[in-house]
Design an enzyme around this catalytic site. Structure first.
Site, PDB file in Angstrom:
ATOM      1  N   VAL A 169       3.299  31.620 -65.455  1.00 27.72           N
ATOM      2  CA  VAL A 169       4.651  31.746 -66.485  1.00 27.72           C
ATOM      3  C   VAL A 169       5.236  33.487 -65.695  1.00 27.72           C
ATOM      4  O   VAL A 169       6.472  32.589 -65.268  1.00 27.72           O
ATOM      5  CB  VAL A 169       4.040  32.089 -67.733  1.00 27.72           C
ATOM      6  CG1 VAL A 169       5.307  33.312 -68.777  1.00 27.72           C
ATOM      7  CG2 VAL A 169       4.152  30.700 -68.315  1.00 27.72           C
ATOM      8  N   ALA A 223       6.453  31.510 -62.422  1.00 25.97           N
ATOM      9  CA  ALA A 223       7.591  30.938 -62.546  1.00 25.97           C
ATOM     10  C   ALA A 223       9.223  31.935 -62.972  1.00 25.97           C
ATOM     11  O   ALA A 223      10.178  32.260 -62.346  1.00 25.97           O
ATOM     12  CB  ALA A 223       7.755  30.629 -64.255  1.00 25.97           C
ATOM     13  N   GLU A 224       8.978  32.872 -63.570  1.00 26.92           N
ATOM     14  CA  GLU A 224       9.805  33.510 -64.376  1.00 26.92           C
ATOM     15  C   GLU A 224      10.021  34.965 -62.911  1.00 26.92           C
ATOM     16  O   GLU A 224      11.643  34.858 -63.088  1.00 26.92           O
ATOM     17  CB  GLU A 224       9.333  34.652 -65.878  1.00 26.92           C
ATOM     18  CG  GLU A 224      10.540  35.728 -65.624  1.00 26.92           C
ATOM     19  CD  GLU A 224      10.321  36.659 -67.255  1.00 26.92           C
ATOM     20  OE1 GLU A 224      11.488  37.129 -67.584  1.00 26.92           O
ATOM     21  OE2 GLU A 224       9.417  35.740 -68.140  1.00 26.92           O
ATOM     22  N   SER A 225       9.212  35.230 -61.912  1.00 26.49           N
ATOM     23  CA  SER A 225      10.177  35.503 -61.044  1.00 26.49           C
ATOM     24  C   SER A 225      11.030  34.880 -60.282  1.00 26.49           C
ATOM     25  O   SER A 225      11.514  35.630 -60.105  1.00 26.49           O
ATOM     26  CB  SER A 225       8.532  36.071 -60.492  1.00 26.49           C
ATOM     27  OG  SER A 225       7.539  36.839 -60.940  1.00 26.49           O
TER      28      SER A 225
END
Length: 141
Positions: free
Chosen positions: A59, A62-64
């Site tokens: 996660v 992914a957010e990065s």
């Protein structure tokens, strides 16, 4: 939009110094007209106790990559980018190697952006699918 791929990737990687991205050894490796790709090594540093890649590390990856993609594709001279919602479905475990996260636009609004982020292994097998919503916040407020 004409991209200077090497320059953009260099800038994305440079801003990771002394951040979570550096801790996780996330590296931005490819960019196109509507996507950004990063990779992260899968080692014991990102394992959960039973020796497979931790869902939280996926996660964070992914957010990065989704937030960095918003940063690249929007006018960040005027806006800050923040993640406001994320949902992940982890479908396969991985113990070693690398994972690759490719963020692609689902919606490119002026205020909110919706990203689909596919996390795969080196054979392009799906490890996780993530949906991320980012918001552009005016720097003048």
């Amino acid at each position: 939009m004409t991209l200077d791929k090497a320059k953009i990737l260099e800038q994305c990687n440079a801003i990771c110094k002394d951040t979570l991205m550096e801790t996780l050894r996330i590296e931005y490796i490819d960019i196109g007209e509507d996507y950004l790709t990063a990779k992260m090594p899968v080692t014991s540093r990102v394992h959960q106790p039973d020796g497979v890649l931790h869902g939280g590390a996926m996660v964070a990856l992914a957010e990065s990559v989704g937030s960095a993609a918003s940063y690249v594709f929007l006018n960040t001279d005027d806006f800050y980018i923040r993640g406001i919602e994320i949902a992940a479905n982890h479908v396969k475990s991985i113990k070693e190697g690398e994972v690759f996260a490719k963020a692609s636009f689902l919606h490119k609004g002026r205020t909110t952006q919706l990203w689909s982020i596919r996390i795969t292994d080196k054979e392009d097998r799906l490890i996780s699918i993530v949906k991320l919503t980012t918001i552009a916040i005016s720097k003048t407020k």
